[in-house]
Every structure is written in C-alpha cells, then in structure tokens.
Design a protein around this motif. Structure first.
Motif, mmCIF file in Angstrom:
data_model
loop_
_atom_site.group_PDB
_atom_site.id
_atom_site.type_symbol
_atom_site.label_atom_id
_atom_site.label_comp_id
_atom_site.label_asym_id
_atom_site.label_seq_id
_atom_site.Cartn_x
_atom_site.Cartn_y
_atom_site.Cartn_z
ATOM 1 N N LYS A 71 -11.015 -1.507 -11.558
ATOM 2 C CA LYS A 71 -10.292 -1.602 -12.827
ATOM 3 C C LYS A 71 -9.916 -3.055 -13.080
ATOM 4 O O LYS A 71 -10.046 -3.916 -12.206
ATOM 5 N N LYS A 72 -9.427 -3.325 -14.284
ATOM 6 C CA LYS A 72 -9.027 -4.678 -14.648
ATOM 7 C C LYS A 72 -7.923 -5.166 -13.700
ATOM 8 O O LYS A 72 -6.983 -4.438 -13.419
ATOM 9 N N GLY A 73 -8.065 -6.381 -13.193
ATOM 10 C CA GLY A 73 -7.086 -6.949 -12.273
ATOM 11 C C GLY A 73 -7.356 -6.600 -10.822
ATOM 12 O O GLY A 73 -6.592 -6.974 -9.945
ATOM 13 N N GLN A 74 -8.426 -5.853 -10.559
ATOM 14 C CA GLN A 74 -8.789 -5.499 -9.195
ATOM 15 C C GLN A 74 -10.130 -6.131 -8.835
ATOM 16 O O GLN A 74 -10.888 -6.539 -9.695
ATOM 17 N N ILE A 75 -10.376 -6.181 -7.514
ATOM 18 C CA ILE A 75 -11.626 -6.731 -7.005
ATOM 19 C C ILE A 75 -11.986 -5.944 -5.747
ATOM 20 O O ILE A 75 -11.123 -5.324 -5.127
ATOM 21 N N ALA A 76 -13.256 -5.966 -5.380
ATOM 22 C CA ALA A 76 -13.697 -5.232 -4.192
ATOM 23 C C ALA A 76 -13.069 -5.830 -2.944
ATOM 24 O O ALA A 76 -13.038 -7.045 -2.762
ATOM 25 N N GLY A 77 -12.550 -4.978 -2.085
ATOM 26 C CA GLY A 77 -11.915 -5.404 -0.846
ATOM 27 C C GLY A 77 -12.028 -4.311 0.198
ATOM 28 O O GLY A 77 -12.935 -3.475 0.146
ATOM 29 N N THR A 78 -11.088 -4.301 1.140
ATOM 30 C CA THR A 78 -11.105 -3.330 2.236
ATOM 31 C C THR A 78 -9.709 -2.755 2.430
ATOM 32 O O THR A 78 -8.735 -3.496 2.502
ATOM 33 N N THR A 79 -9.625 -1.435 2.511
ATOM 34 C CA THR A 79 -8.366 -0.767 2.818
ATOM 35 C C THR A 79 -8.637 0.293 3.869
ATOM 36 O O THR A 79 -9.525 1.122 3.697
ATOM 37 N N ARG A 80 -7.881 0.243 4.950
ATOM 38 C CA ARG A 80 -8.039 1.194 6.058
ATOM 39 C C ARG A 80 -9.488 1.262 6.543
ATOM 40 O O ARG A 80 -10.053 2.327 6.716
ATOM 41 N N ALA A 81 -10.086 0.077 6.705
ATOM 42 C CA ALA A 81 -11.446 -0.083 7.221
ATOM 43 C C ALA A 81 -12.509 0.540 6.331
ATOM 44 O O ALA A 81 -13.604 0.840 6.776
ATOM 45 N N ARG A 82 -12.229 0.756 5.055
ATOM 46 C CA ARG A 82 -13.174 1.309 4.086
ATOM 47 C C ARG A 82 -13.193 0.406 2.856
ATOM 48 O O ARG A 82 -12.167 -0.181 2.499
ATOM 49 N N PRO A 83 -14.335 0.306 2.170
ATOM 50 C CA PRO A 83 -14.349 -0.487 0.941
ATOM 51 C C PRO A 83 -13.444 0.139 -0.107
ATOM 52 O O PRO A 83 -13.370 1.366 -0.217
ATOM 53 N N ALA A 84 -12.731 -0.708 -0.849
ATOM 54 C CA ALA A 84 -11.789 -0.223 -1.855
ATOM 55 C C ALA A 84 -11.544 -1.313 -2.885
ATOM 56 O O ALA A 84 -11.830 -2.480 -2.654
ATOM 57 N N CYS A 85 -10.999 -0.922 -4.027
ATOM 58 C CA CYS A 85 -10.588 -1.887 -5.041
ATOM 59 C C CYS A 85 -9.157 -2.317 -4.729
ATOM 60 O O CYS A 85 -8.282 -1.476 -4.539
ATOM 61 N N VAL A 86 -8.938 -3.616 -4.637
ATOM 62 C CA VAL A 86 -7.611 -4.149 -4.306
ATOM 63 C C VAL A 86 -7.192 -5.138 -5.388
ATOM 64 O O VAL A 86 -8.004 -5.600 -6.186
ATOM 65 N N ASP A 87 -5.918 -5.486 -5.394
ATOM 66 C CA ASP A 87 -5.383 -6.438 -6.359
ATOM 67 C C ASP A 87 -6.086 -7.781 -6.198
ATOM 68 O O ASP A 87 -6.220 -8.298 -5.075
ATOM 69 N N ALA A 88 -6.548 -8.352 -7.285
ATOM 70 C CA ALA A 88 -7.290 -9.616 -7.241
ATOM 71 C C ALA A 88 -6.445 -10.759 -6.690
ATOM 72 O O ALA A 88 -6.984 -11.696 -6.098
ATOM 73 N N GLY A 89 -5.131 -10.699 -6.845
ATOM 74 C CA GLY A 89 -4.256 -11.751 -6.334
ATOM 75 C C GLY A 89 -4.314 -11.888 -4.822
ATOM 76 O O GLY A 89 -4.165 -12.986 -4.277
ATOM 77 N N ILE A 90 -4.544 -10.776 -4.119
ATOM 78 C CA ILE A 90 -4.652 -10.814 -2.655
ATOM 79 C C ILE A 90 -5.831 -11.684 -2.253
ATOM 80 O O ILE A 90 -5.736 -12.516 -1.354
#
Length: 131
Positions: A71-90
C-alpha cells in the motif's frame, strides 16, 4: 439503373459461428479468473524464488525473491522471517529491527554499518541478513 442493396451478403464471405450465451459466459468468467489470479491483494507478498547454498561447512547461504503489492507508504521488507509490506520509513532510516524481522524467540541486532541485521536464537545460533 437498379440500386444495389447494401444489406445483401456476399456469397464468398464466411459467417461467424453462432455460439450460445452460456459459451460466452464461460469464456468471460475464465478470462476474469485468469486476470484475478495473477494479482496480489494489496498489502501482501509471496515468495517467487528461494535458493539455498550449503557448499560451505557450518554455513548456509539462502537467497529469496519476493513479489509484493504494498500500500501507499509501505515497501517490501521482512516480518517474522517472512516477506511483508513494512513502513517505508524503517527502510529509509535503516532501522531494520523495527520491522520485527526475527522469529518470536530470537533477538534482533543491527549490523554495525546498518547494512542488515542478525537474529540470535536462544541456543546461540546467529542468522545474518544483509540488504
């Protein structure tokens, strides 16, 4: 002069085959299903490729590629060892541990140069991830 009717059909023209409305409904639903199945829901990710290299003793190198529809403001990242959309600021600030990349029983530490993070398991095993 006799007028030539524009509605007369040519004898050498081919006719479209007549198909039932059920046939066209099935064709339309099949096309919609193919289009829908190729799309990811907003805010989700899927793993596309996963490669493991265990050629070195006591070390496994794993590389994975994920496809995300963030979604807007998110980017691909990792959460709990799985790919996920995370806040772009991180990602912008390189505060990787804020996206909670490790499993619940693991501790997260930033690498010194902020190029990635380590997940330390209770038994002392360390998993290092670089971006």
């Amino acid at each position: 002069m006799a007028s030539v009717s524009r509605l007369t059909r040519r004898k050498d023209a081919s006719h479209w085959p007549r198909m039932s409305s059920t046939f066209w409904a099935v064709v339309l639903l099949t096309a919609l299903l193919v289009l829908y199945c190729g799309q990811l829901a907003a805010g989700t990710c899927e793993i596309v490729t996963l490669d493991r290299d265990s050629s070195q003793p006591r070390r496994t190198i794993a590389r994975q590629t994920a496809r995300c529809a963030c979604k807007k403001g998110q980017i691909a990242g990792t959460t709990r060892a799985r790919p996920a959309c995370v806040d772009a600021g991180i990602v912008r600030k390189k505060q990787w541990c804020e996206m909670v990349p490790c499993l619940e029983d693991e501790g997260c530490d930033l690498l010194v140069n902020k190029s990635g993070w380590t997940c330390t398991q209770p038994g002392g095993r360390v998993k290092t991830t670089t971006v």
